[in-house]
Design a protein around this motif. Structure first.
Motif, PDB file in Angstrom:
ATOM      1  N   LYS A 192     -18.905  10.385  -3.222  1.00  0.00           N
ATOM      2  CA  LYS A 192     -18.694   9.963  -4.341  1.00  0.00           C
ATOM      3  C   LYS A 192     -16.884   9.633  -4.739  1.00  0.00           C
ATOM      4  O   LYS A 192     -16.928   8.464  -5.144  1.00  0.00           O
ATOM      5  CB  LYS A 192     -18.596  10.534  -5.960  1.00  0.00           C
ATOM      6  N   GLN A 193     -16.266  10.646  -3.931  1.00  0.00           N
ATOM      7  CA  GLN A 193     -14.618  10.676  -5.408  1.00  0.00           C
ATOM      8  C   GLN A 193     -14.000   9.930  -3.630  1.00  0.00           C
ATOM      9  O   GLN A 193     -13.082   9.108  -4.539  1.00  0.00           O
ATOM     10  CB  GLN A 193     -13.799  11.992  -5.035  1.00  0.00           C
ATOM     11  N   ARG A 194     -14.129  10.104  -2.855  1.00  0.00           N
ATOM     12  CA  ARG A 194     -14.231   8.728  -1.260  1.00  0.00           C
ATOM     13  C   ARG A 194     -14.234   7.647  -1.822  1.00  0.00           C
ATOM     14  O   ARG A 194     -12.967   7.135  -1.448  1.00  0.00           O
ATOM     15  CB  ARG A 194     -14.458  10.087  -0.022  1.00  0.00           C
ATOM     16  N   LYS A 195     -15.423   7.623  -2.681  1.00  0.00           N
ATOM     17  CA  LYS A 195     -15.245   5.986  -2.573  1.00  0.00           C
ATOM     18  C   LYS A 195     -14.753   6.246  -3.518  1.00  0.00           C
ATOM     19  O   LYS A 195     -14.538   4.023  -3.366  1.00  0.00           O
ATOM     20  CB  LYS A 195     -17.365   6.157  -3.369  1.00  0.00           C
ATOM     21  N   LEU A 196     -14.613   6.368  -4.586  1.00  0.00           N
ATOM     22  CA  LEU A 196     -13.986   6.267  -5.715  1.00  0.00           C
ATOM     23  C   LEU A 196     -12.186   5.734  -5.455  1.00  0.00           C
ATOM     24  O   LEU A 196     -11.701   4.339  -5.758  1.00  0.00           O
ATOM     25  CB  LEU A 196     -13.397   6.921  -6.546  1.00  0.00           C
ATOM     26  N   LEU A 197     -11.502   6.891  -4.522  1.00  0.00           N
ATOM     27  CA  LEU A 197     -10.481   6.402  -3.881  1.00  0.00           C
ATOM     28  C   LEU A 197     -10.630   5.520  -2.867  1.00  0.00           C
ATOM     29  O   LEU A 197      -9.262   4.136  -2.751  1.00  0.00           O
ATOM     30  CB  LEU A 197     -10.062   7.465  -2.856  1.00  0.00           C
ATOM     31  N   GLU A 198     -11.602   5.115  -1.763  1.00  0.00           N
ATOM     32  CA  GLU A 198     -11.423   3.992  -1.159  1.00  0.00           C
ATOM     33  C   GLU A 198     -11.413   2.618  -1.961  1.00  0.00           C
ATOM     34  O   GLU A 198     -10.859   1.551  -1.801  1.00  0.00           O
ATOM     35  CB  GLU A 198     -12.384   3.879  -0.576  1.00  0.00           C
ATOM     36  N   LYS A 199     -12.071   2.509  -2.821  1.00  0.00           N
ATOM     37  CA  LYS A 199     -12.322   1.333  -3.960  1.00  0.00           C
ATOM     38  C   LYS A 199     -10.946   1.238  -4.178  1.00  0.00           C
ATOM     39  O   LYS A 199     -10.707   0.107  -4.814  1.00  0.00           O
ATOM     40  CB  LYS A 199     -13.531   1.281  -4.921  1.00  0.00           C
ATOM     41  N   ASN A 200     -10.014   2.215  -4.931  1.00  0.00           N
ATOM     42  CA  ASN A 200      -8.812   2.158  -5.874  1.00  0.00           C
ATOM     43  C   ASN A 200      -7.599   1.205  -4.350  1.00  0.00           C
ATOM     44  O   ASN A 200      -6.527   0.330  -4.349  1.00  0.00           O
ATOM     45  CB  ASN A 200      -8.722   3.038  -6.355  1.00  0.00           C
ATOM     46  N   ALA A 201      -7.963   1.913  -3.038  1.00  0.00           N
ATOM     47  CA  ALA A 201      -7.025   1.676  -2.263  1.00  0.00           C
ATOM     48  C   ALA A 201      -7.223  -0.007  -1.318  1.00  0.00           C
ATOM     49  O   ALA A 201      -6.601  -0.668  -0.632  1.00  0.00           O
ATOM     50  CB  ALA A 201      -7.000   2.581  -1.031  1.00  0.00           C
ATOM     51  N   VAL A 241      -8.012  10.135   2.722  1.00  0.00           N
ATOM     52  CA  VAL A 241      -9.675   9.731   2.350  1.00  0.00           C
ATOM     53  C   VAL A 241     -10.220   9.371   3.451  1.00  0.00           C
ATOM     54  O   VAL A 241     -11.479   9.643   3.539  1.00  0.00           O
ATOM     55  CB  VAL A 241      -8.684   8.960   0.905  1.00  0.00           C
ATOM     56  N   ARG A 242     -10.168   8.172   4.280  1.00  0.00           N
ATOM     57  CA  ARG A 242     -10.629   7.570   4.989  1.00  0.00           C
ATOM     58  C   ARG A 242      -9.499   7.100   6.630  1.00  0.00           C
ATOM     59  O   ARG A 242      -8.555   6.512   5.954  1.00  0.00           O
ATOM     60  CB  ARG A 242     -11.379   6.737   4.768  1.00  0.00           C
ATOM     61  N   LEU A 243     -10.520   6.498   7.504  1.00  0.00           N
ATOM     62  CA  LEU A 243      -9.316   5.876   8.474  1.00  0.00           C
ATOM     63  C   LEU A 243     -10.740   4.844   8.584  1.00  0.00           C
ATOM     64  O   LEU A 243     -11.899   4.925   9.712  1.00  0.00           O
ATOM     65  CB  LEU A 243      -9.495   7.039   9.838  1.00  0.00           C
ATOM     66  N   ILE A 244     -10.434   3.544   8.021  1.00  0.00           N
ATOM     67  CA  ILE A 244     -11.045   2.331   8.156  1.00  0.00           C
ATOM     68  C   ILE A 244     -10.221   1.755   9.748  1.00  0.00           C
ATOM     69  O   ILE A 244      -9.097   0.869   9.227  1.00  0.00           O
ATOM     70  CB  ILE A 244     -11.665   1.883   7.298  1.00  0.00           C
ATOM     71  N   GLY A 245     -10.814   0.975  10.610  1.00  0.00           N
ATOM     72  CA  GLY A 245     -10.397   0.503  11.377  1.00  0.00           C
ATOM     73  C   GLY A 245      -8.926   1.079  11.872  1.00  0.00           C
ATOM     74  O   GLY A 245      -9.430   2.681  12.666  1.00  0.00           O
ATOM     75  N   ASN A 246      -8.165   0.151  11.651  1.00  0.00           N
ATOM     76  CA  ASN A 246      -6.100   1.121  12.387  1.00  0.00           C
ATOM     77  C   ASN A 246      -5.675   1.073  11.369  1.00  0.00           C
ATOM     78  O   ASN A 246      -4.503   1.830  11.508  1.00  0.00           O
ATOM     79  CB  ASN A 246      -5.487   0.065  12.558  1.00  0.00           C
ATOM     80  N   VAL A 247      -6.584   1.535   9.639  1.00  0.00           N
ATOM     81  CA  VAL A 247      -5.721   1.796   8.723  1.00  0.00           C
ATOM     82  C   VAL A 247      -6.164   3.200   8.024  1.00  0.00           C
ATOM     83  O   VAL A 247      -7.258   3.393   7.786  1.00  0.00           O
ATOM     84  CB  VAL A 247      -5.779   0.573   8.062  1.00  0.00           C
ATOM     85  N   LEU A 248      -5.378   3.384   7.528  1.00  0.00           N
ATOM     86  CA  LEU A 248      -5.054   5.182   7.364  1.00  0.00           C
ATOM     87  C   LEU A 248      -5.231   5.577   6.068  1.00  0.00           C
ATOM     88  O   LEU A 248      -3.949   4.337   4.966  1.00  0.00           O
ATOM     89  CB  LEU A 248      -3.946   6.310   7.924  1.00  0.00           C
ATOM     90  N   ILE A 249      -6.197   6.328   4.533  1.00  0.00           N
ATOM     91  CA  ILE A 249      -5.292   5.607   3.261  1.00  0.00           C
ATOM     92  C   ILE A 249      -5.432   7.528   2.936  1.00  0.00           C
ATOM     93  O   ILE A 249      -6.617   8.315   3.300  1.00  0.00           O
ATOM     94  CB  ILE A 249      -6.523   5.304   2.878  1.00  0.00           C
ATOM     95  N   LEU A 250      -4.333   7.682   2.345  1.00  0.00           N
ATOM     96  CA  LEU A 250      -3.816   9.194   2.170  1.00  0.00           C
ATOM     97  C   LEU A 250      -4.145   9.074   0.341  1.00  0.00           C
ATOM     98  O   LEU A 250      -4.010   8.152  -0.139  1.00  0.00           O
ATOM     99  CB  LEU A 250      -2.416   9.490   2.701  1.00  0.00           C
TER     100      LEU A 250
END
Length: 104
Positions: free
Chosen positions: A6-15, A74-83
């Motif tokens: 749930k925290q990961r989803k929140l951070l992904e949404k904000n990123a 947080v997540r690696l989506i495609g070629n983009v890393l979220i920290l």
């Protein structure tokens, strides 16, 4: 810092609306980039890093970047890393209240 789904989803949404602030190119991940990422995390808490090169090694490099910058991958989506790394000062933390609500 460990985060749950749930925290990961929140951070992904904000990123999602953010643009990558750092790009990994032909030189790979340099010490200068690590310093830059560390500084940007202190300023923004949540950032994106784009891999223009080293796409095959992006998982390993992402883990190294996260470890060296003391941040949460947080997540690696495609070629983009979220920290994510919370600000040092509690008053400067933008996501802490929402993340705490979702911690359970």
């Amino acid at each position: 810092m460990e985060i749950n789904a749930k925290q990961r989803k929140l951070l992904e949404k904000n990123a999602q609306p953010l643009n990558p602030l750092v790009q990994v190119g032909g030189a790979g991940v340099t010490e200068e980039q690590i310093k830059q990422i560390t500084r940007l995390l202190a300023e923004h808490e949540l950032i994106k890093v784009k891999f223009n090169e080293f796409k095959e090694e992006k998982r390993e490099l992402s883990a190294q970047i996260s470890e060296k910058t003391d941040s949460t991958l947080v997540r690696l989506i495609g070629n983009v890393l979220i920290l994510y790394r919370p600000a040092k000062e509690a008053k400067d933390r933008k996501f802490e209240k929402d993340l705490d609500k979702l911690a359970k």
